[in-house]
Write a protein that holds these residues in place. Structure first.
Motif, PDB file in Angstrom:
ATOM      1  N   UNK A  17       0.820  -1.213   0.000  1.00  8.06           N
ATOM      2  CA  UNK A  17       0.000   0.000   0.000  1.00  8.06           C
ATOM      3  C   UNK A  17       0.857   1.267   0.000  1.00  8.06           C
ATOM      4  N   UNK A  18       1.967   1.228   0.706  1.00  8.95           N
ATOM      5  CA  UNK A  18       2.879   2.380   0.713  1.00  8.95           C
ATOM      6  C   UNK A  18       3.411   2.615  -0.706  1.00  8.95           C
ATOM      7  N   UNK A  19       3.791   1.533  -1.378  1.00  4.60           N
ATOM      8  CA  UNK A  19       4.265   1.632  -2.772  1.00  4.60           C
ATOM      9  C   UNK A  19       3.171   2.220  -3.668  1.00  4.60           C
ATOM     10  N   UNK A  20       1.955   1.699  -3.502  1.00  6.04           N
ATOM     11  CA  UNK A  20       0.834   2.151  -4.320  1.00  6.04           C
ATOM     12  C   UNK A  20       0.555   3.637  -4.095  1.00  6.04           C
ATOM     13  N   UNK A  21       0.555   4.055  -2.829  1.00  2.00           N
ATOM     14  CA  UNK A  21       0.296   5.465  -2.504  1.00  2.00           C
ATOM     15  C   UNK A  21       1.367   6.394  -3.048  1.00  2.00           C
ATOM     16  N   UNK A  22       2.537   5.837  -3.325  1.00  2.10           N
ATOM     17  CA  UNK A  22       3.620   6.636  -3.904  1.00  2.10           C
ATOM     18  C   UNK A  22       3.687   6.489  -5.428  1.00  2.10           C
ATOM     19  N   UNK A  23       2.630   5.924  -5.994  1.00  6.22           N
ATOM     20  CA  UNK A  23       2.534   5.826  -7.447  1.00  6.22           C
ATOM     21  C   UNK A  23       3.262   4.638  -8.056  1.00  6.22           C
ATOM     22  N   UNK A  24       3.809   3.760  -7.203  1.00  5.82           N
ATOM     23  CA  UNK A  24       4.544   2.584  -7.706  1.00  5.82           C
ATOM     24  C   UNK A  24       3.597   1.374  -7.773  1.00  5.82           C
ATOM     25  N   UNK A  25       2.661   1.458  -8.700  1.00  7.85           N
ATOM     26  CA  UNK A  25       1.570   0.495  -8.788  1.00  7.85           C
ATOM     27  C   UNK A  25       2.061  -0.912  -9.142  1.00  7.85           C
ATOM     28  N   UNK A  26       2.982  -1.007 -10.092  1.00  9.28           N
ATOM     29  CA  UNK A  26       3.495  -2.331 -10.501  1.00  9.28           C
ATOM     30  C   UNK A  26       4.240  -3.011  -9.357  1.00  9.28           C
ATOM     31  N   UNK A  63      -7.863   7.866 -10.206  1.00  6.77           N
ATOM     32  CA  UNK A  63      -6.437   8.207 -10.038  1.00  6.77           C
ATOM     33  C   UNK A  63      -5.496   7.155 -10.635  1.00  6.77           C
ATOM     34  N   UNK A  64      -5.981   5.907 -10.779  1.00  3.98           N
ATOM     35  CA  UNK A  64      -5.141   4.854 -11.373  1.00  3.98           C
ATOM     36  C   UNK A  64      -5.122   4.933 -12.905  1.00  3.98           C
TER      37      UNK A  64
END
Length: 201
Positions: A17-26, A63-64
């Motif tokens: 989730x931290x990665x996702x919130x920082x835009x690192x979706x993959x 946003x995604x």
């Protein structure tokens, strides 16, 4: 040993989730996929629910960059099947909220209202203020997208009323701004101005 595995699953999901919130979706997806086999084995289905829910969110939130409410719905329905083994009330409330949002945008209003009420019930019982606020804000947004401004305004005002009750300034400001823009889009500039004025106070 179970507590230890729960903790490992939790750490991975949190990292994702931290990665996702920082835009690192993959990277987030990779992290969640790594822990998924373990999450599937645990009796506490919180972790698996969070993983599947994240996939739903990818298609639910703009946003995604790839909104697809049918796809989102299929993930959220998978989460719903897990709910009897889910302990976290936030997951249950959020799931009903997202199902409501999907059904409303897919033209199934009755189902949407049913899930909204369920989300509201769980959120009120467990004092999940952010869910209650997001729920009515999202319902308003969905009606606004359809051009149904009467319904959109009704939900904007519910959301605003709730934000005022909580005395949570950030939420109240957001609710005032949302209400102002919805009135403006509806062509009701007098009421739009009332809410814009409150933002300056």
């Amino acid at each position: 040993a179970n507590d230890h595995t729960d903790f490992i699953a939790y750490t991975y999901v949190l990292k994702g989730f931290v990665l996702s919130n920082n835009g690192l979706v993959d990277e987030c997806e990779k992290t969640l996929n790594e822990i998924r086999p373990l999450a599937e084995q645990l009796p506490n289905k919180n972790f698996l629910a969070w993983i599947i829910d994240w996939h739903g969110d990818r298609y639910f939130y703009s946003s995604f960059g790839n909104q697809d409410f049918k796809k989102a719905l299929s993930y959220y329905l998978d989460v719903e099947k897990l709910l009897p083994q889910v302990k976290n009330m936030m997951i249950k409330a959020d799931n009903a909220h997202c199902l409501a949002g999907c059904y409303l945008r897919l033209g199934e209003e009755e189902k949407a209202i049913g899930y909204r009420n369920r989300a509201l019930e769980i959120a009120k019982e467990n004092k999940l203020h952010s869910v209650i606020f997001a729920l009515d804000a999202d319902m308003a947004g969905a009606y606004e997208e359809k051009g149904d401004f009467a319904k959109a305004i009704e939900y904007r005002l519910l959301s605003l009323d709730y934000a005022r009750q909580t005395k949570w300034i950030e939420m109240e400001t957001r609710a005032e701004r949302n209400a102002a823009y919805t009135y403006k889009n509806a062509g009701d500039f007098k009421n739009a101005l009332v809410h814009f004025e409150k933002l300056k106070m």
